[in-house]
Enzyme design. Structure first.
Site, mmCIF file in Angstrom:
data_model
loop_
_atom_site.group_PDB
_atom_site.id
_atom_site.type_symbol
_atom_site.label_atom_id
_atom_site.label_comp_id
_atom_site.label_asym_id
_atom_site.label_seq_id
_atom_site.Cartn_x
_atom_site.Cartn_y
_atom_site.Cartn_z
ATOM 1 N N LYS A 81 15.204 18.200 -22.116
ATOM 2 C CA LYS A 81 16.224 18.550 -23.101
ATOM 3 C C LYS A 81 15.928 17.766 -24.388
ATOM 4 O O LYS A 81 15.074 18.162 -25.160
ATOM 5 C CB LYS A 81 17.603 18.323 -22.500
ATOM 6 C CG LYS A 81 17.754 19.140 -21.194
ATOM 7 C CD LYS A 81 19.112 19.165 -20.648
ATOM 8 C CE LYS A 81 19.215 19.735 -19.242
ATOM 9 N NZ LYS A 81 18.660 21.048 -18.992
ATOM 10 N N HIS A 140 22.117 15.496 -20.058
ATOM 11 C CA HIS A 140 22.598 15.756 -21.421
ATOM 12 C C HIS A 140 22.979 14.476 -22.166
ATOM 13 O O HIS A 140 23.579 14.543 -23.229
ATOM 14 C CB HIS A 140 23.786 16.728 -21.377
ATOM 15 C CG HIS A 140 23.408 18.038 -20.786
ATOM 16 N ND1 HIS A 140 22.839 19.048 -21.523
ATOM 17 C CD2 HIS A 140 23.458 18.469 -19.500
ATOM 18 C CE1 HIS A 140 22.573 20.066 -20.727
ATOM 19 N NE2 HIS A 140 22.939 19.741 -19.498
ATOM 20 N N SER A 199 27.613 19.430 -18.479
ATOM 21 C CA SER A 199 26.739 20.355 -19.197
ATOM 22 C C SER A 199 27.477 21.509 -19.858
ATOM 23 O O SER A 199 27.066 21.971 -20.919
ATOM 24 C CB SER A 199 25.673 20.902 -18.244
ATOM 25 O OG SER A 199 26.280 21.457 -17.093
HETATM 26 C C1 PLP Z 1 23.470 18.104 -15.674
HETATM 27 C C2 PLP Z 1 22.135 18.704 -15.395
HETATM 28 N N1 PLP Z 1 21.370 18.153 -14.444
HETATM 29 C C3 PLP Z 1 20.155 18.630 -14.164
HETATM 30 C C4 PLP Z 1 19.640 19.713 -14.834
HETATM 31 C C5 PLP Z 1 18.297 20.241 -14.457
HETATM 32 O O1 PLP Z 1 17.334 19.739 -15.318
HETATM 33 P P1 PLP Z 1 15.966 20.539 -15.541
HETATM 34 O O2 PLP Z 1 16.276 21.657 -16.471
HETATM 35 O O3 PLP Z 1 15.045 19.517 -16.101
HETATM 36 O O4 PLP Z 1 15.552 21.040 -14.206
HETATM 37 C C6 PLP Z 1 20.395 20.305 -15.855
HETATM 38 C C7 PLP Z 1 19.915 21.422 -16.695
HETATM 39 O O5 PLP Z 1 19.441 22.389 -16.490
HETATM 40 C C8 PLP Z 1 21.677 19.802 -16.126
HETATM 41 O O6 PLP Z 1 22.450 20.376 -17.056
#
Ligand code: PLP
Length: 386
Positions: A236, A207, A179
């Site tokens: 996203k 992502h 990320s």
């Molecule tokens: C790699 C990764 N996994 C999980 C999440 C969590 O997802 P969410 O924002 O839908 O809770 C994020 C982002 O915030 C992320 O970047």
């Protein structure tokens, strides 16, 4: 103990190390522009990779779902049942990912925590990339398993760890696209390791969904069909909110029965599910949307490279690593003065000394906007001697 004095002291400590966070208010204009006090900004910090939050079809689908099913879901799915859109979305995700089934969670964070804690326990070993997302780390910690972190994308290191735990109950976990760095995990090699050492393999496609492998994620990018746990978000590229896990039937049924974040939380609202379902349909049926993202990513990468800024065009995430918090904050501030939002990312989100701006490109940015951002960034980097 004066609790509030303690809170203040801890906040002051954050302030001192230029690491205090605060929430800024912006009013969205469209998928890539926001405004505040009548000043307009180009948003270069969101994960709305395909710009679908402002696609009229996605907005209509959310409205229709509210009219049809109401504003809230009223309970956890195992308690008060589920509305048909949920099943449609889960079937759609499974079809898209070419897996047997899928299960929707309330967020990607909850999907990670709920899945890892269901699959791993105090007798398990988790082999985890050192740059995995916080929600993976939290899931690993909560599971009680022994956590073995391998150096970022270092397959030899991961194998070295696996050799030590040949007969154990274990899982390899990686972000698909990291990320904060935007690089892609070597999932093909991790897959081989998983097979050789009999470890479950889990990839977080937060992502990568809507981005890699024609939008189908990291496994598809590498031509893999049976990665055990393919997890992602609806929040996203799919322009809604929520998380999902796709995999074999037994896995999904197991999670329905053992994943506490799934079992003990009220289900997402009809608007969330309606929007995600429409966004998924668009990604499936209109390959041009993902192609536009790839085109914009390549355009920005070329532009930055031609200005001497190091980067590649693997993914739409461009980290601009500047080192300390002060430099990252002043660069973000100067950009904001010039009408561009790129947030400064600081520890603990990234390691100390690697503070950065994390710039993201979307399919909805125009070339004119990308030119303006790249030129402004280059001028500021020169002015600030970065
Ligand atoms: C790699 C990764 N996994 C999980 C999440 C969590 O997802 P969410 O924002 O839908 O809770 C994020 C982002 O915030 C992320 O970047």
């Amino acid at each position: 103990m004066d609790y509030y004095q303690n809170f203040r002291a801890q906040l002051e400590a954050k302030e001192k190390e230029q690491n205090k966070r605060s929430i800024k208010v912006y009013e969205p204009i469209d998928a890539v522009r926001v405004k505040r006090n009548n000043q307009e900004f180009i948003m270069m910090a969101s994960n709305n990779y395909l710009g679908l939050t402002h696609d009229l079809r996605v907005q209509q689908a959310a409205k229709y779902a509210v009219e049809q099913y109401g504003t809230g879901s009223g309970g956890a799915r195992l308690t008060s049942g589920t509305f048909p859109l949920f099943n449609e979305l889960e079937l759609g995700i499974a079809d898209f990912k070419h897996t047997e089934q899928a299960l929707v969670f309330n967020t990607g964070y909850m999907a990670n925590v709920g899945t890892i804690t269901a699959l791993m326990n105090k007798n398990s070993i988790i082999i985890s990339d050192e740059l995995n997302h916080a929600s993976i780390i939290d899931g690993c910690r909560l599971s009680g398993a022994r956590i073995e972190r391998y150096n970022h994308k270092d397959i030899e290191h991961a194998e070295h760890i696996l050799k030590n735990y040949k007969s154990s109950h274990k899982m390899i976990i990686t972000d698909g696209v990291f990320s904060m760095d935007g690089d892609i995990a070597p999932l093909d090699k991790l897959y081989e390791l998983g097979k050789e050492y009999n470890a479950l393999l889990m990839v977080d496609d937060a992502h990568s969904t809507g981005v890699l492998g024609n939008g189908r994620g990291t496994a598809h990018h590498f031509g893999l069909t049976d990665v055990d746990v393919q997890l992602g978000t609806l929040s996203k590229a799919l322009g809604s909110v929520g998380g999902y896990v796709a995999g074999r039937k037994e896995l999904i049924e197991y999670l329905v029965n053992y994943s506490r974040s799934f079992i003990f939380s009220t289900a997402l609202s009809p608007a969330d599910i309606g929007a995600a379902l429409e966004a998924l349909t668009i990604v499936k049926n209109e390959p041009l949307v993902v192609e536009q993202l790839n085109e914009n990513t390549a355009y920005m990468a070329n532009k930055l490279q031609s200005m001497g800024i190091e980067c590649d065009d693997e993914t739409p995430i461009f980290p601009i690593i500047v080192g300390d918090n002060e430099r990252a904050l002043s660069l973000a501030y100067e950009l904001e003065l010039r009408g561009i939002i790129i947030t400064a990312i600081r520890p603990p989100t990234v390691p100390v000394g690697e503070s950065r701006l994390r710039m993201t490109v979307t399919a909805a940015h125009s070339q004119e906007q990308l030119d303006y951002v790249a030129n402004t960034l280059r001028d500021l980097l020169v002015d600030m001697n970065i």
